[in-house]
Design a protein around this motif. Sequence first.
Motif, PDB file in Angstrom:
ATOM      1  N   LYS A 505       0.797  -1.236   0.000  1.00 37.01           N
ATOM      2  CA  LYS A 505       0.000   0.000   0.000  1.00 37.01           C
ATOM      3  C   LYS A 505       0.825   1.280   0.000  1.00 37.01           C
ATOM      4  CE  LYS A 505      -0.755   0.247   5.036  1.00 37.01           C
ATOM      5  NZ  LYS A 505      -1.788   0.284   6.096  1.00 37.01           N
ATOM      6  N   HIS A 506       2.090   1.210   0.352  1.00 36.85           N
ATOM      7  CA  HIS A 506       2.913   2.420   0.420  1.00 36.85           C
ATOM      8  C   HIS A 506       3.826   2.514  -0.807  1.00 36.85           C
ATOM      9  CE1 HIS A 506       1.667   3.247   4.528  1.00 36.85           C
ATOM     10  NE2 HIS A 506       2.014   2.027   4.886  1.00 36.85           N
ATOM     11  N   HIS A 507       4.175   3.751  -1.158  1.00 35.44           N
ATOM     12  CA  HIS A 507       5.130   3.966  -2.243  1.00 35.44           C
ATOM     13  C   HIS A 507       6.542   3.919  -1.678  1.00 35.44           C
ATOM     14  CE1 HIS A 507       7.162   5.521  -5.745  1.00 35.44           C
ATOM     15  NE2 HIS A 507       7.650   6.514  -5.031  1.00 35.44           N
ATOM     16  N   LEU A 508       7.419   3.152  -2.338  1.00 39.60           N
ATOM     17  CA  LEU A 508       8.818   3.074  -1.921  1.00 39.60           C
ATOM     18  C   LEU A 508       9.742   3.822  -2.866  1.00 39.60           C
ATOM     19  CD1 LEU A 508       9.125  -0.675  -0.798  1.00 39.60           C
ATOM     20  CD2 LEU A 508       8.623   1.338   0.599  1.00 39.60           C
ATOM     21  N   SER A 509       9.622   3.564  -4.185  1.00 38.04           N
ATOM     22  CA  SER A 509      10.589   4.166  -5.091  1.00 38.04           C
ATOM     23  C   SER A 509      10.179   3.970  -6.541  1.00 38.04           C
ATOM     24  CB  SER A 509      11.973   3.530  -4.873  1.00 38.04           C
ATOM     25  OG  SER A 509      12.921   4.077  -5.746  1.00 38.04           O
ATOM     26  N   LEU A 510      10.623   4.902  -7.390  1.00 39.91           N
ATOM     27  CA  LEU A 510      10.557   4.732  -8.844  1.00 39.91           C
ATOM     28  C   LEU A 510      11.908   4.310  -9.418  1.00 39.91           C
ATOM     29  CD1 LEU A 510       8.612   8.013  -9.754  1.00 39.91           C
ATOM     30  CD2 LEU A 510       7.685   5.687  -9.837  1.00 39.91           C
ATOM     31  N   ASP A 511      12.927   4.260  -8.565  1.00 33.71           N
ATOM     32  CA  ASP A 511      14.299   4.224  -9.081  1.00 33.71           C
ATOM     33  C   ASP A 511      15.126   3.056  -8.565  1.00 33.71           C
ATOM     34  OD1 ASP A 511      14.038   6.610 -10.589  1.00 33.71           O
ATOM     35  OD2 ASP A 511      14.164   7.750  -8.734  1.00 33.71           O
ATOM     36  N   THR A 512      14.569   1.859  -8.564  1.00 38.08           N
ATOM     37  CA  THR A 512      15.377   0.695  -8.226  1.00 38.08           C
ATOM     38  C   THR A 512      16.236   0.287  -9.414  1.00 38.08           C
ATOM     39  OG1 THR A 512      13.611  -0.790  -8.918  1.00 38.08           O
ATOM     40  CG2 THR A 512      13.641  -0.138  -6.604  1.00 38.08           C
ATOM     41  N   MET A 513      17.189  -0.596  -9.142  1.00 37.35           N
ATOM     42  CA  MET A 513      17.981  -1.171 -10.224  1.00 37.35           C
ATOM     43  C   MET A 513      17.159  -2.266 -10.900  1.00 37.35           C
ATOM     44  SD  MET A 513      20.723   0.632  -9.935  1.00 37.35           S
ATOM     45  CE  MET A 513      21.994  -0.171 -10.879  1.00 37.35           C
ATOM     46  N   ASN A 514      17.671  -2.761 -12.032  1.00 41.91           N
ATOM     47  CA  ASN A 514      16.903  -3.769 -12.750  1.00 41.91           C
ATOM     48  C   ASN A 514      16.890  -5.100 -11.999  1.00 41.91           C
ATOM     49  OD1 ASN A 514      18.927  -5.723 -13.720  1.00 41.91           O
ATOM     50  ND2 ASN A 514      19.662  -4.085 -15.057  1.00 41.91           N
ATOM     51  N   GLY A 515      16.025  -6.000 -12.423  1.00 46.08           N
ATOM     52  CA  GLY A 515      15.830  -7.256 -11.709  1.00 46.08           C
ATOM     53  C   GLY A 515      16.619  -8.432 -12.236  1.00 46.08           C
ATOM     54  N   PHE A 516      17.555  -8.223 -13.161  1.00 45.30           N
ATOM     55  CA  PHE A 516      18.223  -9.355 -13.787  1.00 45.30           C
ATOM     56  C   PHE A 516      19.228 -10.036 -12.866  1.00 45.30           C
ATOM     57  CE2 PHE A 516      16.878  -7.045 -17.692  1.00 45.30           C
ATOM     58  CZ  PHE A 516      16.004  -8.020 -18.132  1.00 45.30           C
ATOM     59  N   ARG A 517      19.932  -9.270 -12.048  1.00 47.71           N
ATOM     60  CA  ARG A 517      20.842  -9.914 -11.098  1.00 47.71           C
ATOM     61  C   ARG A 517      20.055 -10.798 -10.135  1.00 47.71           C
ATOM     62  NH1 ARG A 517      23.153  -6.104  -7.769  1.00 47.71           N
ATOM     63  NH2 ARG A 517      22.191  -4.329  -8.822  1.00 47.71           N
ATOM     64  N   ALA A 518      18.943 -10.266  -9.621  1.00 43.94           N
ATOM     65  CA  ALA A 518      18.123 -11.048  -8.693  1.00 43.94           C
ATOM     66  C   ALA A 518      17.591 -12.309  -9.369  1.00 43.94           C
ATOM     67  CB  ALA A 518      16.967 -10.196  -8.173  1.00 43.94           C
ATOM     68  N   LYS A 519      17.150 -12.163 -10.611  1.00 39.40           N
ATOM     69  CA  LYS A 519      16.633 -13.332 -11.341  1.00 39.40           C
ATOM     70  C   LYS A 519      17.715 -14.391 -11.500  1.00 39.40           C
ATOM     71  CE  LYS A 519      14.262 -14.732 -15.603  1.00 39.40           C
ATOM     72  NZ  LYS A 519      15.049 -15.983 -15.713  1.00 39.40           N
ATOM     73  N   ARG A 520      18.898 -13.972 -11.877  1.00 43.41           N
ATOM     74  CA  ARG A 520      19.993 -14.927 -12.079  1.00 43.41           C
ATOM     75  C   ARG A 520      20.358 -15.613 -10.759  1.00 43.41           C
ATOM     76  NH1 ARG A 520      22.336 -18.515 -15.485  1.00 43.41           N
ATOM     77  NH2 ARG A 520      24.589 -18.638 -15.168  1.00 43.41           N
ATOM     78  N   ILE A 521      20.416 -14.849  -9.675  1.00 45.88           N
ATOM     79  CA  ILE A 521      20.731 -15.440  -8.365  1.00 45.88           C
ATOM     80  C   ILE A 521      19.694 -16.495  -7.991  1.00 45.88           C
ATOM     81  CG2 ILE A 521      20.886 -14.969  -5.887  1.00 45.88           C
ATOM     82  CD1 ILE A 521      22.025 -12.178  -6.694  1.00 45.88           C
ATOM     83  N   ILE A 522      18.419 -16.165  -8.135  1.00 42.55           N
ATOM     84  CA  ILE A 522      17.357 -17.103  -7.781  1.00 42.55           C
ATOM     85  C   ILE A 522      17.418 -18.343  -8.663  1.00 42.55           C
ATOM     86  CG2 ILE A 522      14.848 -17.428  -7.749  1.00 42.55           C
ATOM     87  CD1 ILE A 522      14.638 -14.462  -6.921  1.00 42.55           C
ATOM     88  N   ASP A 523      17.668 -18.151  -9.967  1.00 41.35           N
ATOM     89  CA  ASP A 523      17.791 -19.299 -10.863  1.00 41.35           C
ATOM     90  C   ASP A 523      18.924 -20.221 -10.417  1.00 41.35           C
ATOM     91  OD1 ASP A 523      15.707 -18.383 -12.399  1.00 41.35           O
ATOM     92  OD2 ASP A 523      16.970 -17.559 -13.994  1.00 41.35           O
ATOM     93  N   LEU A 524      20.056 -19.645 -10.046  1.00 43.16           N
ATOM     94  CA  LEU A 524      21.196 -20.461  -9.627  1.00 43.16           C
ATOM     95  C   LEU A 524      20.939 -21.128  -8.276  1.00 43.16           C
ATOM     96  CD1 LEU A 524      24.112 -18.107 -10.736  1.00 43.16           C
ATOM     97  CD2 LEU A 524      23.420 -20.251 -11.812  1.00 43.16           C
ATOM     98  N   LEU A 525      20.243 -20.444  -7.371  1.00 42.00           N
ATOM     99  CA  LEU A 525      19.915 -21.054  -6.080  1.00 42.00           C
ATOM    100  C   LEU A 525      18.956 -22.223  -6.256  1.00 42.00           C
ATOM    101  CD1 LEU A 525      19.457 -17.898  -3.804  1.00 42.00           C
ATOM    102  CD2 LEU A 525      21.423 -19.443  -3.878  1.00 42.00           C
ATOM    103  N   ASN A 526      18.077 -22.125  -7.230  1.00 44.50           N
ATOM    104  CA  ASN A 526      17.101 -23.192  -7.467  1.00 44.50           C
ATOM    105  C   ASN A 526      17.632 -24.298  -8.371  1.00 44.50           C
ATOM    106  OD1 ASN A 526      14.939 -22.264  -5.858  1.00 44.50           O
ATOM    107  ND2 ASN A 526      14.325 -20.807  -7.451  1.00 44.50           N
TER     108      ASN A 526
END
Length: 823
Positions: A505-526
């Motif tokens: 419900k709250h606004h945090l940011s418009l300016d995060t970094m992209n999600g590709f590093r997170a995606k790659r990390i999760i793929d490798l963990l799984n």
Amino acid sequence: MSNRNLAIAGLVTAAIVAPLAGLYYLWTRPLPIIKGRLRLQGLRDRVEIIRDKWGVPHIYAQNDEDVFFAQGFVHAQDRLWQMELNRRLPSGRLSEIVGQVALDTDQLMRIIGLHRAAKNDWMHAPEETVLALNAYARGVNAFLDTNQNKLPLEFTLLRFKPESWRPLDSLAWVKMMAWGQGLNWDAELLRAAILDKLGPERTAKLLGTDIADTNPIILNHTPIPGFDRLVLELRDAKKFLNLTAPVGMSNNWVVDGTKSVTGKPLLANDPHLPLQMPSLWYETHLSTPEWQAAGVSLPGVPLIVIGHNAEIAWGVTNAFVDAQDLYVEQFDPQDATRYRVKDGWAKANVVREEIRVKGEKEPRALDVTLTRHGPVMNALTPHTSDANAPRLALKWVGYDASRSLSAGLKLMRAKNWDAFRDALRDWTDPALSFVYADRAGNIGYQLAGNTPIRKKGKGATPVPGWNDEYEWTGFVPFDELPQTYNPAQHLVATANNCVVGMEYKHHLSLDTMNGFRAKRIIDLLNAKEKLSADDYARIQKDVYCIPAETFQRLTRAFASDIVMHPALRGRGMSARDALALLDAWDCNLTADSVAGALYETTLYFAMQRLYKPWLGDHLTDAFIGVGFHPLLHPVTSAYIDRAYLVALRILQNEESEWMIASKDSARDESGNALTSVDILAHALNDALKFLETNIAFDMKKWQWGKLHRANFDHALGAVKPLDKIFSRGPFPYGGDTSTVWQAGFIPKMPIPDNAVFTASWRQIMDVSDWDNSRGVHPTGQSGHPASRHYDDQMRLWLEGKHHPLLWSRDQVLQNKEGILILE
């Protein structure tokens, strides 16, 4: 040999040996005493400091005051020069020691006002924070009092001696770190300038790409559509805003015992910050009868920032919460100190700052104007300093009294999830994503930091300061900040990506970094059922670039058309060879990859051809990530990993509305409408020319690491030949902003600036046995070039290796380098 000849030989030998002996003395005299006993004033009891073979001090004290006293003492032993810079930079006092070359930096820092914010923190500091800061300052000063003739080489070269250390000096560096991790105002100016060029809808189409927001940290959340959340903001901003002049990242993850070979959690962290010499971090182990903690500290600050204690481990990444807003202030033309507020006029506070410059008799005066929102920032960038530009004041959570140091002191003592969260209730700035693991087998995630609640808007652009419509009404309550505990997925991964989705419900940011590093990390963990610390080390080294897959699909699909394109006339063979390399590439951005260099340079020139007709030269540079100040603002962090994703989206979708030869013409020289093939062919031709000119004619020599390098610059290394003494590198370095081995760089040509945002510390915490944990930082523990610990971790770091993080006293003693007793 005659007596006369013997006498001459003796004089010659003395003439050679004496200067060499003098130089050797100057070189080695700052090296710390690490064995024996020292009697120092200010201690309550005996302290034992055991240094291991990597130069890490393990401090055993009988009480809190003495352990922080000793931490201040060892910081000063190894990093006194760095501490001197760490207190002078945020206080705007570099010009006092290096002269006019640092004047612009000092002026900017005085405007930002971190020294004023640090004083505010000190006035509101709780008792336990005051105790730690005072004890730490006594330890630093105990070193200064007993080593005035053994100061680091930098003090000798610059011919000055340091002042006594004050608690305010520590707080100033805490503020500097918070400032560096909390920048957002630059993105507001960038969006405002693009809005002026393109209008609301087109700006939202350009900036509101969803390709990067595929993985919210809270894994069951739905990504927020980028265009939808931005276009309404920009339409509203266009009504009142008329700015015609345009203008540190991390990974952490944790799995629980069901996914670990040990049956207990494993936690990893690698905060991405600028490379420097010596390293930003300093490894330390603090121990008292009541608690102990180990990990990395900041020279100048009494704390373990990242690491573990006897029961829990933690790591942090920048959450990129929007904690800054720019307000357009309306000043009275007849009275420069009056500005408009909702009910009339208010009086601005004008602070006179005096900056002393080495070699000048009188200080330079600087007047800083403070409104109810904060300092007027126009002088901070060359793009808003025009007399006719709107006056912009900065509101930042860091100007409020901070309790983050207090939170960190509590965190070192936390024994479970509840105590961990209780400590983070006091964390105010910067906003960080904390991952957690404990010996009981639990894992979790907590966002911590003051997160503004705005009456209106999302902080996309500067807003009116003359009414109250856009004011902050408070901060998101801690219990409403995103968190997860023992998630069903058995893992948590963060990489500066979106924290939450549409469900929040709250606004945090418009300016995060992209999600590709997170995606790659999760793929490798799984990818594996059970993970080990060695698996974690391989993940930290991973240089697979997911966006490169899109680029590769484009070049494969259009290969024949690209080769035959008029832009590549006469380059058929080299173009075919380049496209063949890209076709065969495995998308791993290793330092020795030729295809990687082709990918990065061709994409860079494609961005130039797509954006310059719309945005112009300067705004294009800002959009692709080039900052305005080499020290305080080297990159526009909000878009350094977004602009190339937007370019890939345009090319992939054949968005012809963006493909123009100039703002006045949407057709090429033959009168045809431009296509993705046109852009790619011209960009490849640009890249081939660039690589031939700047590396070699032989394509086999076009390795990515020849363009993309890790450089460890010392503050005095800019003066030759001192760089040979103090600085190290450059070294070929792989990765980019979208690889797990994150290596952001400033996209300037002819040669991109060296990798500036990368792993400043890598840790892997084995909760089942702390002695099996491992870590490494880029340089070494010492700030003295004569020490073997000045750069003894550098090769390990470059190769993605670690050293053991010793915990048990038995292991510490087995690997000891020296034992020093403070009495």
